[in-house]
Write a protein that holds these residues in place. Sequence first.
Motif, PDB file in Angstrom:
ATOM      1  N   VAL A  94       0.874  -1.180   0.000  1.00 57.27           N
ATOM      2  CA  VAL A  94       0.000   0.000   0.000  1.00 57.27           C
ATOM      3  C   VAL A  94       0.906   1.224   0.000  1.00 57.27           C
ATOM      4  O   VAL A  94       1.834   1.315   0.809  1.00 57.27           O
ATOM      5  CB  VAL A  94      -0.921   0.017   1.244  1.00 57.27           C
ATOM      6  N   GLU A  95       0.646   2.134  -0.932  1.00 54.54           N
ATOM      7  CA  GLU A  95       1.392   3.390  -0.954  1.00 54.54           C
ATOM      8  C   GLU A  95       0.417   4.551  -0.737  1.00 54.54           C
ATOM      9  O   GLU A  95      -0.673   4.569  -1.311  1.00 54.54           O
ATOM     10  CB  GLU A  95       2.104   3.590  -2.298  1.00 54.54           C
ATOM     11  N   ILE A  96       0.837   5.527   0.038  1.00 55.10           N
ATOM     12  CA  ILE A  96       0.061   6.762   0.201  1.00 55.10           C
ATOM     13  C   ILE A  96       0.798   7.877  -0.535  1.00 55.10           C
ATOM     14  O   ILE A  96       1.949   8.189  -0.215  1.00 55.10           O
ATOM     15  CB  ILE A  96      -0.112   7.114   1.697  1.00 55.10           C
ATOM     16  N   GLY A  97       0.151   8.442  -1.558  1.00 60.53           N
ATOM     17  CA  GLY A  97       0.751   9.536  -2.318  1.00 60.53           C
ATOM     18  C   GLY A  97       1.458   9.030  -3.563  1.00 60.53           C
ATOM     19  O   GLY A  97       2.681   8.916  -3.592  1.00 60.53           O
ATOM     20  N   THR A  98       0.677   8.748  -4.607  1.00 53.90           N
ATOM     21  CA  THR A  98       1.219   8.138  -5.836  1.00 53.90           C
ATOM     22  C   THR A  98       2.181   9.063  -6.575  1.00 53.90           C
ATOM     23  O   THR A  98       3.193   8.602  -7.107  1.00 53.90           O
ATOM     24  CB  THR A  98       0.066   7.800  -6.819  1.00 53.90           C
ATOM     25  N   GLY A  99       1.832  10.355  -6.621  1.00 53.29           N
ATOM     26  CA  GLY A  99       2.589  11.264  -7.488  1.00 53.29           C
ATOM     27  C   GLY A  99       2.528  10.760  -8.917  1.00 53.29           C
ATOM     28  O   GLY A  99       1.479  10.318  -9.400  1.00 53.29           O
ATOM     29  N   ALA A 100       3.658  10.779  -9.590  1.00 52.22           N
ATOM     30  CA  ALA A 100       3.698  10.305 -10.976  1.00 52.22           C
ATOM     31  C   ALA A 100       3.764   8.783 -11.069  1.00 52.22           C
ATOM     32  O   ALA A 100       3.732   8.225 -12.161  1.00 52.22           O
ATOM     33  CB  ALA A 100       4.887  10.925 -11.699  1.00 52.22           C
ATOM     34  N   GLY A 101       3.906   8.114  -9.926  1.00 58.94           N
ATOM     35  CA  GLY A 101       3.864   6.655  -9.928  1.00 58.94           C
ATOM     36  C   GLY A 101       5.215   5.969  -9.797  1.00 58.94           C
ATOM     37  O   GLY A 101       5.288   4.738  -9.870  1.00 58.94           O
ATOM     38  N   LEU A 102       6.257   6.754  -9.561  1.00 55.32           N
ATOM     39  CA  LEU A 102       7.593   6.132  -9.535  1.00 55.32           C
ATOM     40  C   LEU A 102       7.741   5.036  -8.472  1.00 55.32           C
ATOM     41  O   LEU A 102       8.084   3.894  -8.823  1.00 55.32           O
ATOM     42  CB  LEU A 102       8.677   7.206  -9.371  1.00 55.32           C
ATOM     43  N   PRO A 103       7.481   5.317  -7.180  1.00 48.32           N
ATOM     44  CA  PRO A 103       7.659   4.222  -6.211  1.00 48.32           C
ATOM     45  C   PRO A 103       6.767   3.023  -6.517  1.00 48.32           C
ATOM     46  O   PRO A 103       7.205   1.867  -6.406  1.00 48.32           O
ATOM     47  CB  PRO A 103       7.300   4.873  -4.868  1.00 48.32           C
ATOM     48  N   ALA A 104       5.523   3.282  -6.904  1.00 45.35           N
ATOM     49  CA  ALA A 104       4.610   2.159  -7.202  1.00 45.35           C
ATOM     50  C   ALA A 104       5.198   1.285  -8.310  1.00 45.35           C
ATOM     51  O   ALA A 104       5.184   0.043  -8.226  1.00 45.35           O
ATOM     52  CB  ALA A 104       3.237   2.693  -7.606  1.00 45.35           C
ATOM     53  N   ARG A 135      -6.138  14.841 -10.842  1.00 47.12           N
ATOM     54  CA  ARG A 135      -5.384  15.021 -12.106  1.00 47.12           C
ATOM     55  C   ARG A 135      -4.041  14.296 -12.042  1.00 47.12           C
ATOM     56  O   ARG A 135      -3.589  13.700 -13.021  1.00 47.12           O
ATOM     57  CB  ARG A 135      -5.188  16.508 -12.400  1.00 47.12           C
ATOM     58  N   ILE A 136      -3.406  14.353 -10.878  1.00 41.03           N
ATOM     59  CA  ILE A 136      -2.132  13.624 -10.729  1.00 41.03           C
ATOM     60  C   ILE A 136      -2.389  12.121 -10.817  1.00 41.03           C
ATOM     61  O   ILE A 136      -1.631  11.382 -11.461  1.00 41.03           O
ATOM     62  CB  ILE A 136      -1.443  14.009  -9.402  1.00 41.03           C
ATOM     63  N   ALA A 170      -4.726  10.635 -12.493  1.00 38.80           N
ATOM     64  CA  ALA A 170      -4.975  10.282 -13.903  1.00 38.80           C
ATOM     65  C   ALA A 170      -3.655  10.204 -14.671  1.00 38.80           C
ATOM     66  O   ALA A 170      -3.444   9.300 -15.491  1.00 38.80           O
ATOM     67  CB  ALA A 170      -5.916  11.308 -14.533  1.00 38.80           C
ATOM     68  N   ALA A 171      -2.754  11.154 -14.395  1.00 35.34           N
ATOM     69  CA  ALA A 171      -1.442  11.132 -15.076  1.00 35.34           C
ATOM     70  C   ALA A 171      -0.670   9.873 -14.676  1.00 35.34           C
ATOM     71  O   ALA A 171      -0.043   9.216 -15.527  1.00 35.34           O
ATOM     72  CB  ALA A 171      -0.650  12.392 -14.719  1.00 35.34           C
ATOM     73  N   ALA A 172      -0.735   9.522 -13.382  1.00 28.43           N
ATOM     74  CA  ALA A 172      -0.020   8.324 -12.918  1.00 28.43           C
ATOM     75  C   ALA A 172      -0.562   7.079 -13.611  1.00 28.43           C
ATOM     76  O   ALA A 172       0.206   6.216 -14.050  1.00 28.43           O
ATOM     77  CB  ALA A 172      -0.142   8.198 -11.400  1.00 28.43           C
ATOM     78  N   ARG A 173      -1.901   7.007 -13.736  1.00 23.56           N
ATOM     79  CA  ARG A 173      -2.484   5.833 -14.415  1.00 23.56           C
ATOM     80  C   ARG A 173      -1.948   5.709 -15.836  1.00 23.56           C
ATOM     81  O   ARG A 173      -1.644   4.613 -16.299  1.00 23.56           O
ATOM     82  CB  ARG A 173      -4.009   5.960 -14.472  1.00 23.56           C
ATOM     83  N   GLU A 174      -1.846   6.837 -16.508  1.00 24.53           N
ATOM     84  CA  GLU A 174      -1.354   6.810 -17.894  1.00 24.53           C
ATOM     85  C   GLU A 174       0.116   6.357 -17.953  1.00 24.53           C
ATOM     86  O   GLU A 174       0.497   5.528 -18.772  1.00 24.53           O
ATOM     87  CB  GLU A 174      -1.511   8.206 -18.506  1.00 24.53           C
ATOM     88  N   ILE A 175       0.910   6.892 -17.042  1.00 21.67           N
ATOM     89  CA  ILE A 175       2.334   6.510 -17.008  1.00 21.67           C
ATOM     90  C   ILE A 175       2.459   5.015 -16.700  1.00 21.67           C
ATOM     91  O   ILE A 175       3.264   4.298 -17.325  1.00 21.67           O
ATOM     92  CB  ILE A 175       3.087   7.370 -15.964  1.00 21.67           C
ATOM     93  N   ILE A 176       1.657   4.550 -15.762  1.00 22.63           N
ATOM     94  CA  ILE A 176       1.702   3.136 -15.375  1.00 22.63           C
ATOM     95  C   ILE A 176       1.279   2.249 -16.557  1.00 22.63           C
ATOM     96  O   ILE A 176       1.893   1.213 -16.826  1.00 22.63           O
ATOM     97  CB  ILE A 176       0.840   2.919 -14.114  1.00 22.63           C
ATOM     98  N   ARG A 177       0.242   2.698 -17.277  1.00 23.32           N
ATOM     99  CA  ARG A 177      -0.195   1.949 -18.478  1.00 23.32           C
ATOM    100  C   ARG A 177       0.899   1.938 -19.534  1.00 23.32           C
ATOM    101  O   ARG A 177       1.179   0.916 -20.157  1.00 23.32           O
ATOM    102  CB  ARG A 177      -1.458   2.601 -19.066  1.00 23.32           C
ATOM    103  N   ALA A 190      -7.864   7.185  -6.792  1.00 22.92           N
ATOM    104  CA  ALA A 190      -7.836   8.654  -6.839  1.00 22.92           C
ATOM    105  C   ALA A 190      -8.590   9.246  -5.648  1.00 22.92           C
ATOM    106  O   ALA A 190      -9.657   9.840  -5.784  1.00 22.92           O
ATOM    107  CB  ALA A 190      -8.424   9.141  -8.161  1.00 22.92           C
ATOM    108  N   LYS A 191      -8.018   9.042  -4.474  1.00 24.20           N
ATOM    109  CA  LYS A 191      -8.626   9.515  -3.225  1.00 24.20           C
ATOM    110  C   LYS A 191      -7.507   9.779  -2.223  1.00 24.20           C
ATOM    111  O   LYS A 191      -6.402   9.220  -2.352  1.00 24.20           O
ATOM    112  CB  LYS A 191      -9.531   8.436  -2.607  1.00 24.20           C
TER     113      LYS A 191
END
Length: 130
Positions: free
Chosen positions: A26-36, A55-56, A58-65, A77-78
């Motif tokens: 579990v991560e709190i605070g995705t940001g752009a998704g780097l740690p995840a 918005r962040i 949504a951007a993380a989801r795109e980067i992860i995809r 997104a919460k």
Amino acid sequence: MMRDSARNAAIEAAIASCNLTGKTVVEIGTGAGLPAMLFARHGARKVFTCEMDERIAAAAREIIRNNDLQDRIVVIAKSSRQAILDGDLPSAPDIIFTETLDSGVVGEGYESIAEDIRQVASFADDPDAT
Ligand SMILES: C[S@@+](CC[C@H](N)C(=O)[O-])C[C@H]1O[C@@H](n2cnc3c(N)ncnc32)[C@H](O)[C@@H]1O
């Protein structure tokens, strides 16, 4: 921040030092998704990461995809508090991670994040928790 190679290398070294095979994170605070993404690349089975800025998130989801890791990373997104209240986080995660410190060290509502970490960790003590 994403260009802070020393920061990113320290995070990756810490993540790589964990035995992550088959683990749930579990991560709190995705940001752009780097740690995840690092958790997933280093073997975590599933990563649940919450980001309070839609918005962040949504951007993380795109980067992860774009990195083809969408099957192993769930972006919620919460805020962590809302994700806990809504039951979006798994019970008994093996690892809880956050990098929400800032130049003021305890910025970004860290005290409430610490409480949320206690909440998520306590799920692990309750076999009936969902
Ligand atoms: C300093 S950035 C770091 C992002 C990522 N963890 C990293 O290390 O690259 C922190 C992120 O956490 C988010 N955040 C802060 N408090 C949060 C909370 N309680 N729940 C969900 N997201 C949170 C912020 O919106 C921001 O995008």
